[in-house]
Design a protein around this motif. Structure first.
Motif, PDB file in Angstrom:
ATOM      1  N   VAL A  60       1.967   1.818  -3.583  1.00  0.00           N
ATOM      2  CA  VAL A  60       0.879   2.388  -4.368  1.00  0.00           C
ATOM      3  C   VAL A  60       0.726   3.866  -4.043  1.00  0.00           C
ATOM      4  O   VAL A  60       0.594   4.715  -4.930  1.00  0.00           O
ATOM      5  CB  VAL A  60      -0.429   1.625  -4.076  1.00  0.00           C
ATOM      6  N   GLU A 115       1.290   6.770  -6.750  1.00  0.00           N
ATOM      7  CA  GLU A 115       0.196   7.665  -7.126  1.00  0.00           C
ATOM      8  C   GLU A 115       0.592   9.117  -6.913  1.00  0.00           C
ATOM      9  O   GLU A 115       0.205  10.003  -7.649  1.00  0.00           O
ATOM     10  CB  GLU A 115      -1.049   7.338  -6.313  1.00  0.00           C
ATOM     11  N   SER A 164       0.834  -1.198   0.000  1.00  0.00           N
ATOM     12  CA  SER A 164       0.000   0.000   0.000  1.00  0.00           C
ATOM     13  C   SER A 164       0.871   1.253   0.000  1.00  0.00           C
ATOM     14  O   SER A 164       0.502   2.276  -0.569  1.00  0.00           O
ATOM     15  CB  SER A 164      -0.952  -0.017   1.188  1.00  0.00           C
ATOM     16  N   VAL A 169      -7.522   0.391  -4.868  1.00  0.00           N
ATOM     17  CA  VAL A 169      -6.320   0.635  -5.667  1.00  0.00           C
ATOM     18  C   VAL A 169      -6.559   0.187  -7.096  1.00  0.00           C
ATOM     19  O   VAL A 169      -6.192   0.877  -8.054  1.00  0.00           O
ATOM     20  CB  VAL A 169      -5.130  -0.112  -5.047  1.00  0.00           C
TER      21      VAL A 169
END
Lengths: 968, 164
Positions: free
Chosen positions: A422, A426, A419, A454
């Motif tokens: 990600v 992003e 996570s 996601v």
């Protein structure tokens, strides 16, 4: 050798019965120590439990013996076995006068019992008595038990004694009393809120130990409320100064450091108090600087203190001098060979992240730590890297993180690091290409661990591009995504979530740039559906993707070339036990038989980003509703209003109603009132009243709650009931069982019986008013809920913005982002539902279906549709039969669309049944109205939609009338 | 706050387990097992700290020390200083050593309640109470003396414990 020595020692002890324990206990420990397997150990322990059970129940056991039994019980429980049969004996032992036995008893109960155990009530009294004992050891033992055994409710029983003990002559008792009070504060702050001043008082205790103990509760208090303890800054600084200057008795020294634990606690408190407060911080500079200088960096505890100083310096208002000292210490930590110090150094570096020059100095040391085999150190370093990620270093850091993520097995940490990857990707992605590649890697290796959001974010990003207005860049992004997915798709055992993304992207953009042929893409999709035949979600995504690819082909006017494997997939799925897959398969089949124009309406190319305006009030129906009302139709009454109207004075039936919403209904369901289309012979009333004789008022109420499901009722009522039973089972909601078209049918069709019509007319004027009112309140509630839901999912009331924006236009990027996030999360719900093994997979049409727990307040969407249904029969009597047999594909699709295209459609991001229900109804309607120039009008489709609910259950063959409307 | 103290031998058998918040027996057993699983996979040279979020929930760390056949494990949250916790383990072990003269695993097994008495003098309700092993020893001796006395006599008022 080591072992031999141990055995020798054991033998020696065995002979003399060593340590004052009995031979039995010795044997037990020995045999457990020698057991080769878990099973053997368990057997021995169970044996022991049997023995103890027997022995402990014997009468007149000598106390010494009893004490040993209790200790053996403790031992048994430590090994993970239940010893609850002996608890009561431990409780009894606390009553004993002998200190040894009392202490053993207390030790046993603190280890055995939790604060909510039933036996506690037997101990509270003993504790009260012991707290008053004049033997301070008894008091200490009782205080020890207080910490563990007293819960929120029993605090008042012992609180007065504890407060008295704060002034006990013995410092050991005062210390423990302070700590017990602290424990109470942790358990229930309100119970001791009036006593907090005692902590301040004890800070000035003569005994440094008591003062030190007081720092623990004060630390907690300062953490929760900094401002009311600012006045203590000077006192804390003074205490710290005195401690650091060795003013305390020698007994408090530890490894030649003056009371280091007290210093650490003080520094922690000062860090909190000085945070962002220049004035308070300035008081601290001198003393902290002194400690930096005085600390012995050779000992472990000295380094602990230095680390605490760094934490303090990084927290308080910055002082250049102290920061310099801190940087020196960090450098020393990082250069050390000791892993513990390196760990602390990395952690400290993370605290000074705002000073990039310090961090940069230690680049190499950080890299070393990253490559260290020690996992703890590595993780700490990744944490540091995560904190210092910028767009300039994101590529390196994320690559490193992914490599590490692949190498570990710990799913907890894997999830966390995935996570983080990600998040960083992003936030800082330097290019689209890189972003997609990174996401692919994350999904490939941790796909089942990442949040479904996601995945939806990724789909959205591919659909929308990165926000540049450059269309060619966007399409380049898409084709690079498609290419990478086609490359990856063949790899074995990809995570489900990743496959969903792959299927979606291939469906939307697979043949968009003409690089790959439709048959190539569909072939790949078929392979996926085949390879992951256990995963229904993936299959559903694949089938819909195939449908999209085909529809784009049809729309482009190319001849459709359906692969044989694709054909067999459709056939397989159309007999699937999952209605969702079945539905999709039939839709795909039907779609392939259409030609260009209608297909384009059903599946517009790249429309996932189009905004769809949702008219929550269904205002386009106003005229229609008005017309119907003028014609004498019954107004719509929301479900929650209904029972109250008719049973307002009847307590019993209200109760009944409550019961009916929460649990099973025990009364028989009412026979449906059939709404018979004109031209079909009405059903004689007698038969229905014969079948279920139920008192009239409740009959009416029931009928009101039943939404209309069927409008084609050429069969007798008993037959209808049978058919609907099936429906009820499938959807698991009782209200589907009766297809009574409540309101309109009654007034329009006198066939249904006089009594009923009477009931209606009496209810009429009142209900009308109420229905309007409740309509309004419902409209008021929903934006609020949206906001809540949006804020829960990280957005802020963006849905409203979107709804208000005019049609078709792309809204500003930011709002889009959050909306689709919200939509994605709404989608999560459906997916979760789908994957639930017990529940039958919900039909696509059932998107808006409330969960079984649906509250009384919930408004059934079909109730809303109901009003639309009937008049259409009244007015268009000629084609009533025809239309009712032809379910509307658009309305079908609109439902499916909501589940599918997370990127585009505004789905109310609601978390409860009420909202999603009403939205899905309105989405249904609006989507339809948007396309109504081509398709049939809204009410027709809604009516058919309802019919499809019936027919969609077990269709045995493709319906020839499908799409009849569109074509004709 | 300190959440738990454990002593586990190198074969994974618990020798002492004290949790400062109540946990069921099954849960305790499971935690001990997972802690052992992590411990035995760590290299000798590695640091003495472990992130225990996945075992004990968020914001929990482990500090451990390996002596002969035993692991001494302290579980605590971010309110405690990791290095200081290592020293606390040291205090605990030093005290045991003084108490049993050359402490070994068997001493710990057979003197289960004494072990708890020592621990209770060092950690009280999850907070550090005393860090001087000499002081702890004094307290322990006092208790033993009294216990011995109370075996023959009834309890009497005791005074003069611990004069600093």
């Amino acid at each position: 050798m080591e072992q031999l020595k141990t055995i020798g020692r054991e033998l020696a002890m065995g002979s003399q019965g060593g340590f004052g324990q009995s031979k039995e206990f010795l044997d037990l420990v020995k045999s457990i120590g020698e057991s080769r397997s878990k099973a053997e150990e368990d057997r021995i322990v169970l044996n022991e439990i049997d023995t103890l059970k027997r022995r402990i129940a014997e009468p007149d056991i000598p106390k010494r013996k009893m004490k040993e039994y209790i200790i053996r019980l403790l031992y048994v429980e430590m090994l993970g076995h239940d010893a609850s049969f002996g608890y009561i004996h431990a409780v009894k032992m606390t009553h004993d006068d002998s200190l040894v036995l009392k202490r053993t008893g207390y030790l046993a109960v603190t280890l055995f019992l939790n604060e909510d155990h039933d036996l506690i009530i037997l101990i509270v009294n003993t504790i009260q008595k012991d707290l008053k004992s004049d033997n301070f050891l008894v008091v200490c033992t009782a205080l020890n038990a207080v910490c563990k055994l007293i819960n929120e409710e029993t605090i008042p029983a012992v609180l007065p004694q504890i407060v008295d003990l704060l002034a006990h002559p013995k410092e050991a008792v005062r210390k423990k009393a302070v700590m017990a009070l602290h424990r109470f504060y942790r358990k229930s702050p309100s119970s001791v809120s009036h006593l907090l001043s005692n902590f301040r008082k004890r800070l000035c205790d003569n005994d440094p130990g008591v003062m030190g103990a007081t720092l623990c509760p004060l630390f907690d208090l300062v953490t929760t409320d900094v401002s009311s303890y600012k006045d203590l800054v000077i006192s804390f600084v003074n205490i710290l100064k005195q401690v650091a200057e060795r003013r305390l008795p020698k007994a408090y020294d530890y490894h030649n450091m003056p009371a280091p634990f007290i210093q650490i606690k003080l520094l922690k408190i000062l860090a909190l108090l000085g945070n962002g407060d220049k004035q308070a911080s300035e008081h601290m500079y001198t003393v902290v600087g002194d400690i930096f200088k005085k600390c012995d960096s050779a000992s472990n505890i000295g380094n602990a203190l230095l680390y605490e100083c760094i934490c303090c310096v990084s927290s308080i208002y910055p002082s250049p001098k102290l920061l310099e000292a801190a940087a020196d210490v960090i450098a020393r930590f990082l250069k050390s060979d000791n892993h513990n110090l390196k760990y602390m150094g990395i952690d400290a570096l993370g605290r000074l992240i705002s000073k990039p020059e310090i961090v940069e100095q230690h680049q190499l040391a950080v890299i070393d730590c990253l490559e260290d085999p020690d996992d703890t150190l590595k993780r700490k370093t990744f944490e540091l890297l995560y904190k210092m990620t910028k767009s300039s270093n994101v590529e390196v850091i994320v690559d490193r993180m992914i490599d590490y993520m692949i190498s570990i097995n710990d799913s907890h940490y894997k999830t966390e690091i995935a996570s983080r990857c990600v998040e960083l990707a992003e936030q800082f992605a330097p290019s689209n290409q890189w972003f997609i590649q990174t996401m692919n890697k994350v999904f490939e290796h941790a796909g089942d661990l990442v949040n479904i959001k996601v995945a939806h974010n990724l789909m959205r990003l591919i659909a929308e591009g990165f926000g540049e207005d450059d269309e060619s860049a966007d399409s380049q992004l898409r084709s690079s995504a498609v290419e990478s997915y086609l490359r990856i798709i063949g790899e074995p055992k990809l995570p489900s979530l990743f496959l969903q993304v792959v299927c979606w992207v291939l469906g939307e953009y697979g043949n968009a740039d003409g690089k790959f042929s439709a048959s190539y893409i569909t072939g790949k999709l078929c392979d996926v559906a085949e390879a992951y035949s256990n995963d229904e979600t993936v299959k559903a995504y694949a089938v819909t993707a195939i449908m999209k690819v085909y529809s784009f082909e049809i729309a482009a006017g190319r001849k459709l070339d359906i692969l044989p494997e694709c054909q067999s997939l459709i056939e397989e799925l159309s007999t699937s036990h999952s209605t969702d897959l079945q539905q999709r398969a039939y839709e795909l089949q039907a779609l392939t038989e259409l030609d260009g124009h209608p297909v384009e309406c059903i599946m517009p190319l790249d429309a996932s980003c189009e905004d769809i305006e949702v008219d929550r009030n269904l205002s386009f129906l106003d005229g229609y509703v008005k017309e119907s009302l003028e014609k004498g139709a019954e107004p719509y009454i929301p479900e929650n209003e209904r029972s109250g109207i008719f049973d307002i004075s009847n307590f019993r039936s209200q109760e009944q109603h409550e019961v009916s919403t929460h649990s099973l209904r025990f009364e028989a369901y009412e026979l449906p009132k059939t709404s018979v289309p004109v031209g079909i012979s009405p059903v004689p009333l007698t038969s229905s009243s014969e079948l279920v004789p139920v008192p009239e008022p409740s009959y009416y109420r029931e009928a009101q709650q039943m939404p209309s499901v069927s409008s084609s009722s050429d069969a007798g009522p008993s037959e209808i009931k049978l058919r609907l039973d099936g429906v009820q089972k499938k959807w698991g909601k009782p209200s589907y069982s009766s297809p009574a078209t409540s309101t309109n049918s009654a007034s329009q069709k006198p066939v249904n019986g006089v009594t009923q019509a009477e009931g209606m007319t009496t209810g009429n004027p009142r209900t009308r008013e109420i229905s309007y009112e409740s309509n309004r309140t419902q409209v008021e509630i929903s934006p609020e809920k949206q906001k809540l839901a949006a804020s829960l999912f990280g957005g802020s009331s963006k849905t409203e913005k979107r709804a208000s924006s005019s049609t078709g236009n792309k809204v500003a990027k930011a709002s889009n982002l959050t909306t689709s996030k919200a939509a994605a999360s709404a989608f999560t719900d459906t997916v979760v539902e789908k994957s639930h093994p017990v529940q039958p997979p919900p039909d696509l049409l059932d998107l808006g279906e409330p969960s079984v727990t649906g509250s009384t307040q919930a408004v059934d969407p079909f109730k809303q549709l109901e009003g639309l249904l009937d008049p259409s029969q009244g007015t268009s009597s000629g084609n009533a039969v025809g239309t009712s047999k032809a379910p509307d594909v658009i309305s079908l699709y609109s439902d499916m669309y909501t589940t599918e295209q997370s990127g585009g459609l505004v789905q109310s991001p609601s978390s409860d049944g009420l909202d999603s229900k009403s939205t899905s109804a309105s989405v249904n309607a609006t989507l339809h109205s948007a396309q109504s120039n081509k398709g049939p009008n809204a009410k027709d489709s809604l009516e058919k939609d309802a019919l499809v609910r019936l027919m969609g259950v077990t269709p045995s063959s493709p319906n020839p009338n499908l799409f009849k409307d569109l074509l004709g | 706050m300190i959440k738990a103290v454990m002593i586990i031998n190198t074969q994974g058998k618990p020798r002492l387990a004290k949790f400062y918040d109540f946990l069921t027996v099954e849960k305790q057993r499971e935690l001990i097992r997972s802690v052992y699983g992590v411990l035995c996979s760590r290299a000798e040279s590695a640091s003495n700290f472990i992130d225990a979020d996945s075992i004990f929930g968020p914001d929990s760390r482990i500090a451990y020390k390996h002596y002969a056949t035993l692991y001494f494990v302290f579980v605590f949250d971010s309110c405690e200083n990791e290095l200081a916790m290592l020293d606390l383990i040291q205090v605990f072990v030093e005290t045991l050593d003084k108490c049993f003269t050359d402490v070994c695993e068997l001493d710990i097994v057979f003197n289960y309640n004494k072990l708890h008495t020592i621990l209770d003098e060092i950690i009280f309700g999850g907070q550090v109470l005393e860090t001087n092993s000499a002081e702890v020893m004094k307290a322990i001796e006092e208790i033993s003396k009294l216990e011995a006395a109370s075996n023959s006599l009834t309890l009497k008022t005791v005074s003069g414990w611990r004069n600093r």
